[in-house]
Every structure is written in structure tokens, then in C-alpha cells.
Design a protein around this motif. Sequence first.
Motif, PDB file in Angstrom:
ATOM      1  N   VAL A 247       0.806  -1.154  -0.070  1.00  0.00           N
ATOM      2  CA  VAL A 247      -0.061  -0.013   0.169  1.00  0.00           C
ATOM      3  C   VAL A 247       0.940   1.287  -0.018  1.00  0.00           C
ATOM      4  CG1 VAL A 247      -1.670   1.299   1.416  1.00  0.00           C
ATOM      5  CG2 VAL A 247      -1.764  -1.063   1.076  1.00  0.00           C
ATOM      6  N   VAL A 248       1.870   1.404   0.960  1.00  0.00           N
ATOM      7  CA  VAL A 248       2.789   2.286   1.179  1.00  0.00           C
ATOM      8  C   VAL A 248       3.438   2.547  -0.257  1.00  0.00           C
ATOM      9  CG1 VAL A 248       4.664   3.620   2.166  1.00  0.00           C
ATOM     10  CG2 VAL A 248       2.820   2.310   3.425  1.00  0.00           C
ATOM     11  N   GLY A 249       4.141   1.631  -0.766  1.00  0.00           N
ATOM     12  CA  GLY A 249       4.814   1.316  -2.248  1.00  0.00           C
ATOM     13  C   GLY A 249       4.102   2.232  -3.332  1.00  0.00           C
ATOM     14  N   PHE A 250       2.748   1.648  -3.583  1.00  0.00           N
ATOM     15  CA  PHE A 250       1.980   2.162  -4.619  1.00  0.00           C
ATOM     16  C   PHE A 250       1.305   3.393  -4.451  1.00  0.00           C
ATOM     17  CE2 PHE A 250       1.982  -2.267  -5.931  1.00  0.00           C
ATOM     18  CZ  PHE A 250       1.741  -2.305  -7.278  1.00  0.00           C
ATOM     19  N   ASP A 251       1.295   3.831  -3.162  1.00  0.00           N
ATOM     20  CA  ASP A 251       0.821   5.242  -2.738  1.00  0.00           C
ATOM     21  C   ASP A 251       1.850   6.302  -3.316  1.00  0.00           C
ATOM     22  OD1 ASP A 251      -1.170   7.157  -1.503  1.00  0.00           O
ATOM     23  OD2 ASP A 251       0.607   7.623  -0.241  1.00  0.00           O
ATOM     24  N   LEU A 252       3.125   5.660  -2.804  1.00  0.00           N
ATOM     25  CA  LEU A 252       4.196   6.728  -3.346  1.00  0.00           C
ATOM     26  C   LEU A 252       4.450   6.736  -4.678  1.00  0.00           C
ATOM     27  CD1 LEU A 252       7.020   5.638  -0.451  1.00  0.00           C
ATOM     28  CD2 LEU A 252       5.691   7.989  -0.757  1.00  0.00           C
ATOM     29  N   MET A 253       4.198   5.637  -5.347  1.00  0.00           N
ATOM     30  CA  MET A 253       4.295   5.713  -7.058  1.00  0.00           C
ATOM     31  C   MET A 253       3.212   6.504  -7.649  1.00  0.00           C
ATOM     32  SD  MET A 253       3.706   2.230  -9.286  1.00  0.00           S
ATOM     33  CE  MET A 253       1.927   2.209  -9.228  1.00  0.00           C
ATOM     34  N   LEU A 254       1.941   6.413  -7.028  1.00  0.00           N
ATOM     35  CA  LEU A 254       0.949   7.215  -7.504  1.00  0.00           C
ATOM     36  C   LEU A 254       1.088   8.554  -7.412  1.00  0.00           C
ATOM     37  CD1 LEU A 254      -2.075   4.971  -6.903  1.00  0.00           C
ATOM     38  CD2 LEU A 254      -1.213   5.283  -9.247  1.00  0.00           C
ATOM     39  N   ARG A 255       1.641   9.247  -6.437  1.00  0.00           N
ATOM     40  CA  ARG A 255       1.734  10.459  -5.891  1.00  0.00           C
ATOM     41  C   ARG A 255       3.009  11.074  -6.259  1.00  0.00           C
ATOM     42  NH1 ARG A 255       1.233  12.402  -0.643  1.00  0.00           N
ATOM     43  NH2 ARG A 255       1.933  10.436   0.116  1.00  0.00           N
ATOM     44  N   HIS A 256       3.892  10.452  -6.717  1.00  0.00           N
ATOM     45  CA  HIS A 256       5.409  10.938  -6.892  1.00  0.00           C
ATOM     46  C   HIS A 256       5.982  10.394  -7.990  1.00  0.00           C
ATOM     47  CE1 HIS A 256       4.772  13.067  -2.647  1.00  0.00           C
ATOM     48  NE2 HIS A 256       4.538  11.763  -2.439  1.00  0.00           N
ATOM     49  N   THR A 257       5.586   9.987  -9.088  1.00  0.00           N
ATOM     50  CA  THR A 257       6.174   9.610 -10.220  1.00  0.00           C
ATOM     51  C   THR A 257       5.368   9.972 -11.286  1.00  0.00           C
ATOM     52  OG1 THR A 257       5.043   7.372 -10.272  1.00  0.00           O
ATOM     53  CG2 THR A 257       6.878   7.423  -8.955  1.00  0.00           C
ATOM     54  N   ALA A 258       6.010   9.947 -12.370  1.00  0.00           N
ATOM     55  CA  ALA A 258       5.362  10.516 -13.599  1.00  0.00           C
ATOM     56  C   ALA A 258       4.221   9.265 -14.123  1.00  0.00           C
ATOM     57  CB  ALA A 258       6.388  10.628 -14.781  1.00  0.00           C
ATOM     58  N   PHE A 259       4.612   8.035 -13.859  1.00  0.00           N
ATOM     59  CA  PHE A 259       3.381   7.078 -14.127  1.00  0.00           C
ATOM     60  C   PHE A 259       2.104   7.289 -13.255  1.00  0.00           C
ATOM     61  CE2 PHE A 259       1.632   3.068 -12.897  1.00  0.00           C
ATOM     62  CZ  PHE A 259       0.968   2.554 -14.162  1.00  0.00           C
ATOM     63  N   GLY A 260       2.506   7.380 -12.060  1.00  0.00           N
ATOM     64  CA  GLY A 260       1.434   7.960 -11.234  1.00  0.00           C
ATOM     65  C   GLY A 260       0.528   9.053 -11.722  1.00  0.00           C
ATOM     66  N   ARG A 261       1.176  10.069 -11.872  1.00  0.00           N
ATOM     67  CA  ARG A 261       0.262  11.405 -12.377  1.00  0.00           C
ATOM     68  C   ARG A 261      -0.303  11.111 -14.020  1.00  0.00           C
ATOM     69  NH1 ARG A 261       5.420  13.801 -10.290  1.00  0.00           N
ATOM     70  NH2 ARG A 261       6.337  13.769 -12.392  1.00  0.00           N
ATOM     71  N   HIS A 262       0.455  10.189 -14.552  1.00  0.00           N
ATOM     72  CA  HIS A 262      -0.310   9.648 -16.131  1.00  0.00           C
ATOM     73  C   HIS A 262      -1.607   9.025 -15.666  1.00  0.00           C
ATOM     74  CE1 HIS A 262       3.896  10.658 -18.199  1.00  0.00           C
ATOM     75  NE2 HIS A 262       3.209  11.815 -17.692  1.00  0.00           N
ATOM     76  N   VAL A 263      -1.305   8.177 -14.754  1.00  0.00           N
ATOM     77  CA  VAL A 263      -2.769   7.350 -14.535  1.00  0.00           C
ATOM     78  C   VAL A 263      -3.685   8.255 -13.984  1.00  0.00           C
ATOM     79  CG1 VAL A 263      -3.648   5.662 -12.655  1.00  0.00           C
ATOM     80  CG2 VAL A 263      -1.427   5.489 -13.539  1.00  0.00           C
ATOM     81  N   TYR A 264      -3.757   9.295 -13.184  1.00  0.00           N
ATOM     82  CA  TYR A 264      -4.853  10.098 -12.721  1.00  0.00           C
ATOM     83  C   TYR A 264      -5.222  11.002 -14.063  1.00  0.00           C
ATOM     84  CZ  TYR A 264      -4.086   9.173  -7.690  1.00  0.00           C
ATOM     85  OH  TYR A 264      -3.981   8.694  -6.537  1.00  0.00           O
ATOM     86  N   ALA A 265      -4.202  11.264 -14.658  1.00  0.00           N
ATOM     87  CA  ALA A 265      -4.552  12.285 -16.056  1.00  0.00           C
ATOM     88  C   ALA A 265      -5.385  11.419 -16.975  1.00  0.00           C
ATOM     89  CB  ALA A 265      -3.413  12.674 -16.815  1.00  0.00           C
TER      90      ALA A 265
END
Length: 391
Positions: A247-265
Motif C-alpha cells: 500500500v505504501v509503495g503504490f501510494d508513493l508511486m501514484l503520488r510522486h512518479t510520472a507514471f502515477g500522475r499519468h494514471v490520474y490524468a
Amino acid sequence: MNPDTTLRKPYSPKMLKQGDIGAWPVVGALIAIAVIFSTLNDRFLSAQNLTTLALQMAATGTIALGIVMVLLLGEIDLSAGSVSGLCATIMTIVSVKQGWQPLLAILAALLAGTAIGLLHGLMLTRLRMPSFVITLAGLMGWQGLLLYLLREGGTINLPFTGFISKLSDTWLPGWLSWLVVAGLVIVSGGVGLLNRTARVKAGLPAPPAWWPPVRAGGLGVLLGAAVLIMSADRGVPLLLVIFGTLVVGFDLMLRHTAFGRHVYAVGGNAEAARRAGINVARIRVLAFMLASTLAAAGGILAASRLSAVNQQSGGSDVLLMAIAAAVIGGTSLFGGRGRAYAALLGVLVIQSITSGMFLLSVDSSVRLMVTAAVLALAVAIDSLARKGPVR
């Protein structure tokens, strides 16, 4: 396009008025559940019951974490339960019947899940098939393959003293539990401070300087209380640590990586994301690969608890509970909004309801109806929140 979560300020009354309610309804639900069930049965908040609850939530929560990934894109994965059972079966067969080393067997199961996710993602992006149809076919097809692999006996037992079974029967010593808590607090505070510094330098809205350490301190208090409670029984289960790390790892990935920002976009507005230069097809494929890999991981954790796989592995209400956990935890069915912590919060709500009703000897039919009501309420809140500011 929904705003990137990395650009959001901490939750405030103003944001609540704007419809951005975050995890507060879930937190309120957990408090209400704790008060109600502890009043009706004093064993609900006992160390033994809470430790068992923590142990039970790991497998479903891991699958729910994968569901969060595809829901963020506005898609759905109905095959997660079948994939979890199939991959657990593959692991058990190559370990027990083929004599593979446990770690290699686990790796084979995870790779099988990744391959399934890749297939689903390519069918979505190349053949333009709806994810509902793809994963509905997967639900039936992968379940059929599981039955084919188990056709001779129907059940394969794992050695109770083996490495895989020990995953669910391993408890952290006290000193290691506190070390994990300290590490999580330091990481939370450090990431918060670094993120705030970066936002200030970029001229973006940033939380006050006191917010990251206060938030990290609050996390430390909650985790410390959990460790104290579980240490009064058997200790902190390894399965919970594995789930929490994911959970912590994926939360950091989603909020602090380009891939995560792209997922939200992509989840917020796929066409706008495409025009902004994001490879939408690649993001979708990767998300489905991660979802199926997490489903495989959840199946492995479930097999570890049972020390066996059978024709019901990944079946029953596993898929429904995983989807319900993701949505109840705050992930939007419409895409573009949610966090990895939704899997943790949602499965905690569901398992708390299940545990409380079990202690009260309530029929399982009532549990399903109550869970359905909570799920409907969560979707209603999400739908109302998307209508914009309250007028």
C-alpha cells in the motif's frame, strides 16, 4: 481532467465544501463500527480479535489494491478473483508436484499474473474491447483453467511447515515491529517535507511547514497503538506487513512518479491526456498488468493462510469484496480520483463488519446486505461529490 492529487492541498473545511471529502467518510464509518460492535460485544476490540482481523484482510486487500489501479483509469477488472485463484494454483502445482523452490514458485505465479494483465491490456488497447467484457470473459476463462488444472483431486495441500504456509504463521518480534513503525514515520515525514519543498520552489500551493511532521506524528501514534494491541496477542503478522508495504509503495508511486500522475490524468480525461503527449495505451496496459500481478499476490497470501488451493480458490465473494473495498475506501468508479490507501481503508471496513457480525452470531446473509448498503452509500457519496461545489 481531474486535478493531479500531487497538486492538492491537505484537506480543509473549504475543500470539503467543494466536494473533495477524501477519506473522512471512511474514517467516520470505522469509528462508528468500532463503537457499535464494541458496545454489543466487548471482545470486538480485544487484542486477539484485532490481530485476527489484521491477518484476514491482507489477501483481499492486496487484490483490492489492484482494483484501485484500474478504477483510477475509469475501467474495471472482473477477473481479479479468478486470476488470484489460478496463479495460486500454478504456484502450488509447481511447488508441490514439480518440486520447485518456494521462491521460484511464487515468482512463477506473479509472472503468470503479469502475463494475464498484459493480455487484458492489449485486448483493451489494440482490439478496443470494453474492459467489462474482457475481464468478464477472463473471470470465466481463468476459472475454467483453474478447474482444469485441479481436475484430478480438486485440492492440493501445501506443507504446513513449508515456506509458503509460514508466510501466514510468522509474527514479527516486538523490536522489529517498532523498527518498522519508526521507518514508516521517517519515510512519511521525509517525503512530506521533500514534496513541500519542491512545491514551494515551483511556486505551487504548499501545506504549512508544520503539516508534514504533524501528519507523520499522527501516523506514528496510530501505528504504535496497533503494535501495542497486537503485541498483547501473537504480535504483528507478517502478512499485514507485506500488505502495508504494498500500500505504501503504490501510494508513493501514484503520488510522486510520472507514471502515477499519468494514471490520474488518463482516468480524469483520456483525450486531454493524449493531447498532452501521454501514451494512454501504455498507461492502460501497465495498469492492468499491475492489477493482475497484485491479484496473483493476493492469491498467494490466501493460499498461505489455507495451506492449500482448491476449486473455490479466488471464487465465492472474493472479487465482490475486493471491488467493494476499493470503492468503499474512496476510489471513484468514474476514474481519476482515489489513492492506494483506499484498499486498506475499504478492506478494514468490510473485515470489521464481518468480524463484528461473526462475534454477534449474525447470519452471513445479513452481513452481505449490510456490506451492500455501505457500498451503495460510498458510491452515492462519490456521485454527489462529483457534482461540484455545494450551493
